[in-house]
Write a protein that holds these residues in place. Structure first.
Motif, PDB file in Angstrom:
ATOM      1  N   GLU A 108      23.577  35.377  52.952  1.00 46.58           N
ATOM      2  CA  GLU A 108      24.422  34.524  51.942  1.00 46.58           C
ATOM      3  C   GLU A 108      23.561  32.988  51.804  1.00 46.58           C
ATOM      4  OE1 GLU A 108      28.432  33.165  52.812  1.00 46.58           O
ATOM      5  OE2 GLU A 108      28.100  34.454  54.763  1.00 46.58           O
ATOM      6  N   VAL A 109      23.259  32.498  50.794  1.00 46.97           N
ATOM      7  CA  VAL A 109      22.930  31.199  50.725  1.00 46.97           C
ATOM      8  C   VAL A 109      23.506  30.618  49.688  1.00 46.97           C
ATOM      9  CG1 VAL A 109      20.489  31.697  51.304  1.00 46.97           C
ATOM     10  CG2 VAL A 109      21.062  32.225  48.910  1.00 46.97           C
ATOM     11  N   GLY A 110      23.393  29.111  49.776  1.00 41.06           N
ATOM     12  CA  GLY A 110      24.210  28.084  48.563  1.00 41.06           C
ATOM     13  C   GLY A 110      25.958  28.241  49.036  1.00 41.06           C
ATOM     14  N   ASP A 111      26.412  27.977  47.875  1.00 41.99           N
ATOM     15  CA  ASP A 111      28.066  27.801  47.948  1.00 41.99           C
ATOM     16  C   ASP A 111      28.747  29.132  47.944  1.00 41.99           C
ATOM     17  OD1 ASP A 111      27.498  25.205  47.495  1.00 41.99           O
ATOM     18  OD2 ASP A 111      27.044  25.403  45.507  1.00 41.99           O
ATOM     19  N   THR A 112      28.498  29.991  48.928  1.00 43.73           N
ATOM     20  CA  THR A 112      29.241  30.953  49.184  1.00 43.73           C
ATOM     21  C   THR A 112      30.480  30.988  49.764  1.00 43.73           C
ATOM     22  OG1 THR A 112      28.146  31.261  51.405  1.00 43.73           O
ATOM     23  CG2 THR A 112      26.780  32.526  49.474  1.00 43.73           C
ATOM     24  N   ARG A 113      31.144  29.827  50.039  1.00 43.03           N
ATOM     25  CA  ARG A 113      32.397  29.536  50.753  1.00 43.03           C
ATOM     26  C   ARG A 113      33.159  28.869  49.557  1.00 43.03           C
ATOM     27  NH1 ARG A 113      32.086  31.993  55.973  1.00 43.03           N
ATOM     28  NH2 ARG A 113      30.209  32.805  56.155  1.00 43.03           N
ATOM     29  N   GLN A 114      32.560  28.462  48.575  1.00 44.24           N
ATOM     30  CA  GLN A 114      33.389  27.778  47.546  1.00 44.24           C
ATOM     31  C   GLN A 114      34.291  28.876  46.862  1.00 44.24           C
ATOM     32  OE1 GLN A 114      33.614  24.443  46.420  1.00 44.24           O
ATOM     33  NE2 GLN A 114      35.070  25.418  44.968  1.00 44.24           N
ATOM     34  N   SER A 115      35.794  28.367  46.842  1.00 46.30           N
ATOM     35  CA  SER A 115      36.729  29.191  46.101  1.00 46.30           C
ATOM     36  C   SER A 115      36.645  29.125  44.500  1.00 46.30           C
ATOM     37  CB  SER A 115      38.023  28.958  46.528  1.00 46.30           C
ATOM     38  OG  SER A 115      38.213  28.928  47.960  1.00 46.30           O
ATOM     39  N   PHE A 116      36.916  30.199  43.941  1.00 45.91           N
ATOM     40  CA  PHE A 116      36.988  30.436  42.471  1.00 45.91           C
ATOM     41  C   PHE A 116      37.823  31.434  42.127  1.00 45.91           C
ATOM     42  CE2 PHE A 116      33.288  32.537  43.707  1.00 45.91           C
ATOM     43  CZ  PHE A 116      33.346  33.620  43.075  1.00 45.91           C
ATOM     44  N   THR A 117      38.335  31.564  40.738  1.00 44.48           N
ATOM     45  CA  THR A 117      39.157  32.667  40.544  1.00 44.48           C
ATOM     46  C   THR A 117      38.350  33.820  40.063  1.00 44.48           C
ATOM     47  OG1 THR A 117      39.543  31.709  38.362  1.00 44.48           O
ATOM     48  CG2 THR A 117      41.361  31.513  40.177  1.00 44.48           C
ATOM     49  N   ILE A 118      38.734  35.200  40.274  1.00 48.98           N
ATOM     50  CA  ILE A 118      38.029  36.214  40.464  1.00 48.98           C
ATOM     51  C   ILE A 118      37.869  36.631  38.819  1.00 48.98           C
ATOM     52  CG2 ILE A 118      40.000  37.666  40.451  1.00 48.98           C
ATOM     53  CD1 ILE A 118      37.921  39.573  42.149  1.00 48.98           C
ATOM     54  N   GLN A 119      38.833  36.197  37.854  1.00 45.96           N
ATOM     55  CA  GLN A 119      38.785  36.587  36.424  1.00 45.96           C
ATOM     56  C   GLN A 119      38.462  37.919  36.204  1.00 45.96           C
ATOM     57  OE1 GLN A 119      40.356  34.697  34.381  1.00 45.96           O
ATOM     58  NE2 GLN A 119      40.404  33.024  35.824  1.00 45.96           N
ATOM     59  N   SER A 120      37.582  38.376  35.386  1.00 48.12           N
ATOM     60  CA  SER A 120      37.397  39.751  35.138  1.00 48.12           C
ATOM     61  C   SER A 120      36.770  40.728  36.008  1.00 48.12           C
ATOM     62  CB  SER A 120      36.299  39.841  33.841  1.00 48.12           C
ATOM     63  OG  SER A 120      37.325  39.464  32.625  1.00 48.12           O
ATOM     64  N   ILE A 121      36.370  40.040  37.175  1.00 49.39           N
ATOM     65  CA  ILE A 121      35.700  40.898  38.178  1.00 49.39           C
ATOM     66  C   ILE A 121      36.779  41.712  38.781  1.00 49.39           C
ATOM     67  CG2 ILE A 121      34.605  40.994  40.202  1.00 49.39           C
ATOM     68  CD1 ILE A 121      32.800  38.550  39.018  1.00 49.39           C
ATOM     69  N   SER A 122      38.211  41.209  38.605  1.00 55.12           N
ATOM     70  CA  SER A 122      39.173  42.054  38.956  1.00 55.12           C
ATOM     71  C   SER A 122      39.570  43.213  38.466  1.00 55.12           C
ATOM     72  CB  SER A 122      40.419  41.145  38.911  1.00 55.12           C
ATOM     73  OG  SER A 122      40.792  40.907  37.303  1.00 55.12           O
ATOM     74  N   LYS A 123      39.007  43.435  37.018  1.00 53.09           N
ATOM     75  CA  LYS A 123      39.272  44.725  36.420  1.00 53.09           C
ATOM     76  C   LYS A 123      38.823  45.969  37.004  1.00 53.09           C
ATOM     77  CE  LYS A 123      39.081  41.779  32.004  1.00 53.09           C
ATOM     78  NZ  LYS A 123      38.084  41.800  30.945  1.00 53.09           N
ATOM     79  N   PRO A 124      37.414  46.296  37.493  1.00 54.20           N
ATOM     80  CA  PRO A 124      37.104  47.446  38.018  1.00 54.20           C
ATOM     81  C   PRO A 124      37.995  47.812  39.284  1.00 54.20           C
ATOM     82  CG  PRO A 124      35.343  45.696  38.242  1.00 54.20           C
ATOM     83  CD  PRO A 124      36.252  45.183  37.554  1.00 54.20           C
ATOM     84  N   PHE A 125      38.368  46.592  39.941  1.00 51.24           N
ATOM     85  CA  PHE A 125      39.215  46.976  41.268  1.00 51.24           C
ATOM     86  C   PHE A 125      40.501  47.504  40.936  1.00 51.24           C
ATOM     87  CE2 PHE A 125      35.592  44.116  42.364  1.00 51.24           C
ATOM     88  CZ  PHE A 125      35.057  44.765  43.386  1.00 51.24           C
ATOM     89  N   VAL A 126      41.103  46.763  39.903  1.00 55.66           N
ATOM     90  CA  VAL A 126      42.435  47.186  39.614  1.00 55.66           C
ATOM     91  C   VAL A 126      42.407  48.834  38.795  1.00 55.66           C
ATOM     92  CG1 VAL A 126      44.407  46.751  38.149  1.00 55.66           C
ATOM     93  CG2 VAL A 126      43.395  44.707  39.221  1.00 55.66           C
ATOM     94  N   TYR A 127      41.372  48.893  38.153  1.00 56.54           N
ATOM     95  CA  TYR A 127      41.184  50.279  37.649  1.00 56.54           C
ATOM     96  C   TYR A 127      41.361  51.317  38.706  1.00 56.54           C
ATOM     97  CZ  TYR A 127      39.074  54.092  34.759  1.00 56.54           C
ATOM     98  OH  TYR A 127      39.016  55.131  34.083  1.00 56.54           O
TER      99      TYR A 127
END
Ligand code: GLN
Length: 615
Positions: A58-77
């Motif tokens: 990992e490089v850069g801001d890999t521990r910064q929180s943000f919301t998953i948004q549409s990336i949730s879709k495949p996992f919920v699928y």
């Protein structure tokens, strides 16, 4: 293992360089249609690559929180597939790319079925398929599942959720459309809220890398070893990601970058190379399609530099055969009589030992079966050694099963050795062969007993098999070959008969050597600890053979442990008596030493033959 904590590495250097190269990009705009999202810093930028065996870069801001948004879709699928099965899910949501934007209200004109689960309409329909008695239970199950993928407990970002809920009129409209077409069968409002909540799950770029790697690892988080989704559904998730994951950019994406992927409006992108790695990139500024500008460029660069395009594969399976030996080249560690050895050398060519290696999918396995059937006319016994096989899939199982059947029908035997980490093959055979499956092929912990099994069959066929309780007399002792009756009598008078129970230790490694042994009855094995620490059988002796004789020559402490495999009786000759023979009966001592050297020569020749068979 976390590569960043280990200092530098080639992969990490590459990621750091990509990070530097893309940091200056100023294109794209942070999404503002969900007001809270507008607070994101456009400079946030993290890259995380996780291999399918769990190394994290990992490089850069890999521990910064943000919301998953549409990336949730495949996992919920994936969760919907587990809850309902493929057929039921396909009835409600299709798998055709739309070429439209993520929030387009595109339902099939006839059925009202959303075109795919990656656009909002499909994702909301999918959210409606999650099991649970109410929204609280459903979203908890979603959170738990995401936690398994990420390898840590996750939570919802309430501010973002509220912000989206207050402004999400378009998604509500989609919910009502879905209700109108009976895709959602209840009040759509709770399902739409549940969808807003799933989009508001707070993650980091590192989490995304881990979630992607879990998909790359067929549903098992490579760090925690926990199963996030049943392996059989991973291909469905990756398929819709491949065809629809990047919205109206999906075609170009798969053309250039060639990995199933998913982006989200908060600036995240994941990409998955099945069996190899998962990538997570986070950078909030978006392009006109709603995809992270840096995210796309970084994935593009990575795909190009590391040759990750899924459709650009070659060379798989060229070296699935690590070693190929015949029974004439390698024997089991069961020590044979001279007559037996001769038969085995002559008939050994009909035993083939294949040591396989690598990842056995169709192409690799085909190289193995092709080689085997090409020489099959000359093979009666086939030993397949799986010790060096890393993975093996259904297609490999199927080919091995068909090969087994073919051999069986021709009256030949197939033996599987060292199946240790490959339960799939075992399960497959059991399912295919049905009751009594174990009798239809032989399973061995090691190649050595497998070779011994084949040798016993060859000897049996030649009619020289010996029963286990065969009892030897001094006339049978190898070391007393060419002794006259009188000479034998002198020695026999010095013998002391001793007995051991099965599994009793006869000699301990490191013991002082005081005697040598002639086996009268039963089997004994010489055992040493292999480099891995597991005990390894060096040799097995039976009636008529001698052991512990090296000490007569070098007087060194015992070099291995000797154990009784069965109830054992031996004639023992102590060193002092042997020494005294040198004075009273030098001719006998010389004869014994001659026979001893002859025996050592034979062993050395066998070892040389076997060593030369290995490349
Ligand atoms: N929650 C967002 C929405 O439905 C997700 C969209 C996205 O990430 N593309 O608008």
């Amino acid at each position: 293992m976390n590569a960043t904590q280990e200092g530098s590495s080639p992969v990490l250097n590459l990621l750091a360089q990509l990070h530097r190269d893309h940091l200056a990009i100023s294109e794209g705009t942070v999404a503002t249609y969900i007001p809270e999202l507008a607070k994101a810093d456009p400079n946030w930028f993290g890259i995380c690559l996780v291999t399918a065996n769990g190394t994290v870069y990992e490089v850069g801001d890999t521990r910064q929180s943000f919301t998953i948004q549409s990336i949730s879709k495949p996992f919920v699928y994936g969760l919907a597939l587990e809850d309902n099965g493929r057929a039921a899910v396909l009835q409600k949501v299709g798998v055709e790319p739309t070429g439209d934007a993520f929030n387009s209200i595109s339902l099939d004109p006839g059925t009202g079925r959303p075109r795919n689960p990656m656009i909002n309409a499909g994702a909301i329909a999918t959210a409606g398929l999650i099991g649970g008695k109410n929204r609280v239970v459903k979203i908890r199950r979603v959170l738990e599942t995401f936690g398994l993928y990420a390898g840590r407990e996750l939570d919802i970002d309430k501010a973002i959720y509220q912000s989206e809920s207050q402004t999400g009129h378009r998604n509500r409209a989609i919910g009502h459309m879905l209700r109108n077409f009976d895709i959602l069968t209840d009040d759509p409002a709770p399902t739409v809220e549940q969808y807003f909540q799933q989009c508001s799950i707070s993650v980091t770029c590192r989490d995304l890398g881990m979630m992607a790697a879990t998909l790359a690892n067929r549903g098992v988080n490579p760090v925690t070893g926990k199963q996030a989704i049943r392996g059989e559904y991973v291909e469905s998730i990756l398929s819709v990601m491949g065809s629809c994951g990047m919205y109206d950019f999906a075609g170009e994406w798969i053309y250039n970058i060639g990995m199933p992927a998913k982006s989200g409006v908060s600036g995240g992108v994941i990409a998955v190379l099945p069996g190899q790695l998962g990538i997570g990139v986070f950078s909030p500024p978006l392009d006109a399609h709603g995809n992270s500008v840096r995210g796309i460029r970084v994935c593009d660069e990575l795909s190009r530099r590391l040759d990750l395009h899924l459709l650009n594969r070659s060379g798989i399976g060229r070296s699935a055969i690590r070693l190929k030996l015949t029974g004439a080249e390698i024997g089991s560690s069961r020590v044979r009589t001279t007559q037996e050895s001769k038969i085995l050398r002559e008939g050994g060519g009909r035993t083939a030992l294949y040591q396989l290696q690598g990842n056995l999918a169709f192409a690799a396995t085909e190289t193995v079966t092709h080689d085997i059937v090409t020489g099959a006319g000359g093979i009666d016994f086939l030993i397949l050694d799986f010790k060096r096989v890393l993975t093996l899939n259904e297609s490999a199982c199927q080919l091995f099963h068909l090969l087994l059947r073919q051999f069986h029908e021709a009256g030949k035997s197939v033996l599987f050795a060292r199946l240790g980490d490959l339960p799939l093959l075992r399960r497959y055979m059991k399912a295919k062969l049905g009751v009594g499956w174990e009798d239809k092929f032989q399973l061995f912990q090691d190649t050595d007993p497998a070779l011994e099994w084949c040798e016993n069959k060859v000897l049996e066929r030649a009619g020289v098999g010996r029963s286990a309780d065969h009892c030897a007399t001094p006339e049978d002792y190898d070391l007393l070959e060419k002794f006259t009756g009188e000479e034998m009598g002198v020695l026999v008078a010095l013998f002391k008969r001793r007995a051991w129970k099965k599994d009793e230790v006869i000699i301990n490694i490191g013991d002082d050597a005081g005697e040598m042994f002639f086996v009268v009855r039963g089997n004994v094995s010489v055992i040493i600890a292999a480099a891995s620490g597991t005990p390894k059988r060096l040799a097995t002796f039976s009636a008529g053979m001698a052991f512990g004789e090296m000490a007569i020559i070098d007087r060194a402490p015992r070099s291995a442990t000797i154990v009784a495999d069965t109830a054992v009786e031996c004639d023992t000759l102590c060193l002092e008596d042997f020494e005294k023979l040198g004075v009273s009966q030098p001719a006998i001592k010389i004869k014994l030493l001659e026979n001893l050297s002859l025996g050592l020569c034979r062993k050395l020749r066998k070892a040389n033959r076997e060593i030369s068979a290995f490349d």
